[in-house]
Design a protein around this motif. Structure first.
Motif, PDB file in Angstrom:
ATOM      1  N   UNK A   1       0.838  -1.205   0.000  1.00 32.54           N
ATOM      2  CA  UNK A   1       0.000   0.000   0.000  1.00 32.54           C
ATOM      3  C   UNK A   1       0.876   1.260   0.000  1.00 32.54           C
ATOM      4  N   UNK A   2       0.424   2.276  -0.712  1.00 33.24           N
ATOM      5  CA  UNK A   2       1.111   3.571  -0.834  1.00 33.24           C
ATOM      6  C   UNK A   2       2.318   3.559  -1.775  1.00 33.24           C
ATOM      7  N   UNK A   3       2.529   2.439  -2.464  1.00 32.17           N
ATOM      8  CA  UNK A   3       3.583   2.352  -3.473  1.00 32.17           C
ATOM      9  C   UNK A   3       2.938   2.431  -4.859  1.00 32.17           C
ATOM     10  N   UNK A   4       3.581   3.134  -5.789  1.00 28.23           N
ATOM     11  CA  UNK A   4       3.072   3.211  -7.158  1.00 28.23           C
ATOM     12  C   UNK A   4       3.414   1.905  -7.867  1.00 28.23           C
TER      13      UNK A   4
ATOM     14  N   UNK B   1      -0.570   6.245  -9.622  1.00 27.17           N
ATOM     15  CA  UNK B   1      -0.602   6.841  -8.291  1.00 27.17           C
ATOM     16  C   UNK B   1      -0.335   5.762  -7.239  1.00 27.17           C
ATOM     17  N   UNK B   2       0.019   6.158  -6.019  1.00 29.04           N
ATOM     18  CA  UNK B   2       0.225   5.156  -4.961  1.00 29.04           C
ATOM     19  C   UNK B   2      -1.028   4.305  -4.766  1.00 29.04           C
ATOM     20  N   UNK B   3      -0.818   3.029  -4.581  1.00 25.82           N
ATOM     21  CA  UNK B   3      -1.933   2.099  -4.431  1.00 25.82           C
ATOM     22  C   UNK B   3      -2.600   2.233  -3.068  1.00 25.82           C
ATOM     23  N   UNK B   4      -3.920   2.119  -3.060  1.00 25.52           N
ATOM     24  CA  UNK B   4      -4.672   2.093  -1.809  1.00 25.52           C
ATOM     25  C   UNK B   4      -4.665   0.694  -1.196  1.00 25.52           C
ATOM     26  N   UNK B   5      -4.126  -0.269  -1.953  1.00 23.52           N
ATOM     27  CA  UNK B   5      -4.180  -1.662  -1.534  1.00 23.52           C
ATOM     28  C   UNK B   5      -2.807  -2.323  -1.530  1.00 23.52           C
ATOM     29  N   UNK B   6      -2.683  -3.331  -0.685  1.00 22.36           N
ATOM     30  CA  UNK B   6      -1.518  -4.221  -0.691  1.00 22.36           C
ATOM     31  C   UNK B   6      -1.942  -5.542  -1.331  1.00 22.36           C
ATOM     32  N   UNK B   7      -0.979  -6.226  -1.928  1.00 23.60           N
ATOM     33  CA  UNK B   7      -1.215  -7.559  -2.480  1.00 23.60           C
ATOM     34  C   UNK B   7      -0.186  -8.494  -1.854  1.00 23.60           C
ATOM     35  N   UNK B   8      -0.680  -9.485  -1.096  1.00 29.10           N
ATOM     36  CA  UNK B   8       0.210 -10.363  -0.337  1.00 29.10           C
ATOM     37  C   UNK B   8      -0.083 -11.828  -0.647  1.00 29.10           C
ATOM     38  N   UNK B   9       0.985 -12.621  -0.747  1.00 31.26           N
ATOM     39  CA  UNK B   9       0.837 -14.052  -1.011  1.00 31.26           C
ATOM     40  C   UNK B   9       0.383 -14.773   0.256  1.00 31.26           C
ATOM     41  N   UNK B  10      -0.689 -15.545   0.142  1.00 32.96           N
ATOM     42  CA  UNK B  10      -1.171 -16.366   1.252  1.00 32.96           C
ATOM     43  C   UNK B  10      -0.611 -17.774   1.170  1.00 32.96           C
TER      44      UNK B  10
END
Length: 198
Positions: free
Chosen positions: A47-50, A95-104
């Motif tokens: 999150x917050x990274x482009x 723009x910076x992402x509002x979301x994170x993407x994480x491996x489960x």
């Protein structure tokens, strides 16, 4: 087709389900793909990274979630095999992402850079039709029922719908992950599951 590899077959099949791209375009699409292994718990995007890339999941499972200032996390979506995954709005707007993407789970994905993909679309406008069809199906049509359901149906009905539509994920997700997606607490989810067994 120049590239004949089992690794890319599911990707090709998924792309063609949205639009019948010619072999020449598929070959060029495949050329910009990179295979990447992501371990359980690692982030594809924070999150917050482009964001700079799109991805396609060969195998594995990811959560797509937002973290609030107080530390609360809300999972918007789960992505499993044969899915495209990206912070789409952030990629489009750069723009910076509002979301994170994480491996489960330990996962294998195909990654392609936004810049190379945009260049390819300019060279081959057919790819734009594929992209439009994908966005319409997954980010417009699929989104409307979710927005209605979150506001107007009970947590019990949301859980039943989730269970019916995601049977393949039930044993791969933890209670708190499902609860976060449904917008309820793990305790509420346990209560709902017990009531459904009565």
């Amino acid at each position: 087709m120049k590239v004949e590899c089992n690794l890319f077959e599911p990707f090709i099949k998924e792309v063609l389900s949205y639009y019948p791209l010619p072999n020449e375009v598929l070959d060029k699409f495949i050329e910009i793909l990179q295979v990447k292994h992501i371990k359980k718990g690692e982030y594809l995007l924070k999150q917050n990274i482009v964001p700079t890339s799109y991805a396609y999941i060969i195998n594995g499972l990811f959560s797509y979630f937002h973290t609030y200032e107080n530390g609360d996390e809300v999972i918007k979506k789960f992505f499993a095999e044969n899915s495209f995954i990206a912070s789409t709005a952030a990629l489009i707007e750069q723009k910076p992402s509002l979301f994170s993407i994480q491996a489960l789970e330990n996962s294998k994905i195909l990654v392609y850079k936004r810049k190379k993909y945009k260049d390819l679309i300019i060279q081959h406008p057919e790819l734009a039709i594929f992209q439009i069809n994908y966005l319409e199906k997954n980010w417009v049509i699929a989104k409307e029922p979710l927005e209605i359901n979150l506001k107007h149906i009970s947590a019990k009905m949301r859980y039943k719908t989730f269970s019916e539509e995601n049977r393949h994920l039930q044993n791969r997700l933890k209670q708190h992950q499902i609860a976060s997606y449904l917008g309820i607490t793990p305790t509420q989810l346990s209560r709902i599951k017990k009531n459904l067994l009565l």
